[in-house]
Design a protein around this motif. Structure first.
Motif, PDB file in Angstrom:
ATOM      1  N   PRO A   1      10.000   9.809  -0.658  1.00 19.70           N
ATOM      2  CA  PRO A   1       9.528   8.680  -1.475  1.00 19.70           C
ATOM      3  C   PRO A   1       8.313   7.996  -0.865  1.00 19.70           C
ATOM      4  O   PRO A   1       8.320   7.637   0.312  1.00 19.70           O
ATOM      5  N   ALA A   2       7.277   7.810  -1.675  1.00 21.02           N
ATOM      6  CA  ALA A   2       6.085   7.099  -1.198  1.00 21.02           C
ATOM      7  C   ALA A   2       6.320   5.603  -1.203  1.00 21.02           C
ATOM      8  O   ALA A   2       5.773   4.877  -0.381  1.00 21.02           O
ATOM      9  N   LEU A   3       7.130   5.135  -2.157  1.00 17.84           N
ATOM     10  CA  LEU A   3       7.443   3.713  -2.266  1.00 17.84           C
ATOM     11  C   LEU A   3       8.650   3.372  -1.392  1.00 17.84           C
ATOM     12  O   LEU A   3       9.510   4.236  -1.153  1.00 17.84           O
ATOM     13  N   PRO A   4       8.735   2.153  -0.899  1.00 14.66           N
ATOM     14  CA  PRO A   4       9.881   1.770  -0.064  1.00 14.66           C
ATOM     15  C   PRO A   4      11.198   1.920  -0.817  1.00 14.66           C
ATOM     16  O   PRO A   4      11.285   1.653  -2.010  1.00 14.66           O
ATOM     17  N   VAL A   5      12.222   2.384  -0.102  1.00 17.53           N
ATOM     18  CA  VAL A   5      13.568   2.459  -0.657  1.00 17.53           C
ATOM     19  C   VAL A   5      14.367   1.276  -0.124  1.00 17.53           C
ATOM     20  O   VAL A   5      13.974   0.634   0.851  1.00 17.53           O
TER      21      VAL A   5
ATOM     22  N   SER B   1       0.827  -1.202   0.000  1.00 16.09           N
ATOM     23  CA  SER B   1       0.000   0.000   0.000  1.00 16.09           C
ATOM     24  C   SER B   1       0.864   1.256   0.000  1.00 16.09           C
ATOM     25  O   SER B   1       2.043   1.222   0.365  1.00 16.09           O
ATOM     26  N   VAL B   2       0.279   2.356  -0.439  1.00 13.35           N
ATOM     27  CA  VAL B   2       0.961   3.649  -0.484  1.00 13.35           C
ATOM     28  C   VAL B   2       0.110   4.677   0.247  1.00 13.35           C
ATOM     29  O   VAL B   2      -1.086   4.801  -0.019  1.00 13.35           O
ATOM     30  N   ASN B   3       0.730   5.403   1.177  1.00 13.54           N
ATOM     31  CA  ASN B   3       0.035   6.466   1.894  1.00 13.54           C
ATOM     32  C   ASN B   3       0.186   7.786   1.138  1.00 13.54           C
ATOM     33  O   ASN B   3       1.311   8.187   0.799  1.00 13.54           O
ATOM     34  N   VAL B   4      -0.919   8.443   0.879  1.00 14.51           N
ATOM     35  CA  VAL B   4      -0.924   9.716   0.156  1.00 14.51           C
ATOM     36  C   VAL B   4      -1.531  10.790   1.051  1.00 14.51           C
ATOM     37  O   VAL B   4      -2.588  10.580   1.655  1.00 14.51           O
ATOM     38  N   THR B   5      -0.855  11.934   1.150  1.00 15.55           N
ATOM     39  CA  THR B   5      -1.359  13.069   1.925  1.00 15.55           C
ATOM     40  C   THR B   5      -1.470  14.282   1.014  1.00 15.55           C
ATOM     41  O   THR B   5      -0.473  14.691   0.397  1.00 15.55           O
ATOM     42  N   VAL B   6      -2.663  14.840   0.908  1.00 17.38           N
ATOM     43  CA  VAL B   6      -2.884  16.074   0.148  1.00 17.38           C
ATOM     44  C   VAL B   6      -3.191  17.173   1.168  1.00 17.38           C
ATOM     45  O   VAL B   6      -4.168  17.076   1.913  1.00 17.38           O
ATOM     46  N   THR B   7      -2.354  18.189   1.205  1.00 20.88           N
ATOM     47  CA  THR B   7      -2.486  19.213   2.238  1.00 20.88           C
ATOM     48  C   THR B   7      -2.983  20.544   1.684  1.00 20.88           C
ATOM     49  O   THR B   7      -2.712  20.891   0.527  1.00 20.88           O
TER      50      THR B   7
END
Length: 245
Positions: free
Chosen positions: A114-118, A99-105
């Motif tokens: 990075p939203a994806l794991p490094v 899953s990917v967490n997205v925050t719109v502020t």
């Protein structure tokens, strides 16, 4: 507006969720593209999301535009704070991708992380960005304070923190603060272990394995040959013992 942080414990299987740009924080009206699968093979996967208002919601005209008939990808042309949440891919059998967490502020500062794991050993840069009122695009600031897990890390005159080789100990929640614009939401930086190559077989053990294999092949060949000769001998003896008419 209070920051919304959502978590999802989803099993990572076949599909991969790709987000473009690869960052977990966005300003209002920015565009976000989410796609299931790699190399153009997203068949059988649906893009879904959990937000504060909806659960297991698929891409639709209310919040995104699906770029494929299978609903495996979605473009959010003008992101809003209600689009903040957890996004993932789900198969027809109910299997889930990471899953990917997205925050719109609605604020004036975001942390470009990075939203994806490094992967351990990768070079990673976290950038503190302010919103330019005229263009509506994010721009880096000259100076910023950075925090990890709520603890102050220090001031960075370049407005960014760079990890030449990120490690598991660098994993955590990060946020930044600009002198005038204020503080960003916090985002989780995920660091995964680098895949280790399979251990090499020691040479003596490898030689023994090869010799044993060759020995088994030779023994099998000899057994087959002996069996054929014995069978032929029996057949010849029966033929010789048969009375003449």
């Amino acid at each position: 507006m209070k920051e919304i942080i959502l978590f999802s414990f989803l099993s990572a299987v076949g599909a991969t969720l790709v987000i473009q740009p690869n960052t977990s924080q966005f300003f209002w009206y920015e565009s976000i593209t989410l796609t299931c699968g790699e190399a153009g093979s997203p068949d059988g996967w649906l893009l879904k999301r959990n937000t504060s208002a909806h659960t297991s919601q698929m891409c639709n005209s209310d919040w995104g535009v699906s770029s494929s008939a299978t609903r495996s990808s979605c473009v959010i042309k003008d992101a809003y704070p209600p689009d903040s949440g957890v996004y993932w891919c789900q198969s027809e059998l109910g299997e889930n991708s990471h899953s990917v967490n997205v925050t719109v502020t609605a604020g004036d500062v975001i942390l470009k992380s990075p939203a994806l794991p490094v992967t351990e050993g990768d070079a990673v840069t976290l950038l503190c960005a302010a919103k330019e009122v005229k263009s509506g695009k994010a721009a880096p600031d000259s100076s910023a304070k950075f925090y990890k897990d709520g603890v102050f890390l220090g001031n960075q005159s370049a407005g960014s923190v760079a990890f030449s080789k990120v490690s598991k100990s660098d994993e955590g929640f990060y946020s930044c603060e600009l002198p005038v614009e204020g503080k960003s939401p916090q985002s989780w930086l995920a660091v995964q272990a680098r895949a280790e190559p399979p251990p090499l077989v020691p040479m003596p053990r490898l030689v023994c394995a090869v010799l044993l294999f060759v020995l088994h092949v030779v023994m099998f060949t000899v057994c087959v040959s002996v069996h054929r000769h014995l069978a032929k001998a029996r057949a010849d003896s029966k033929k010789g013992a048969s009375p003449e008419r």
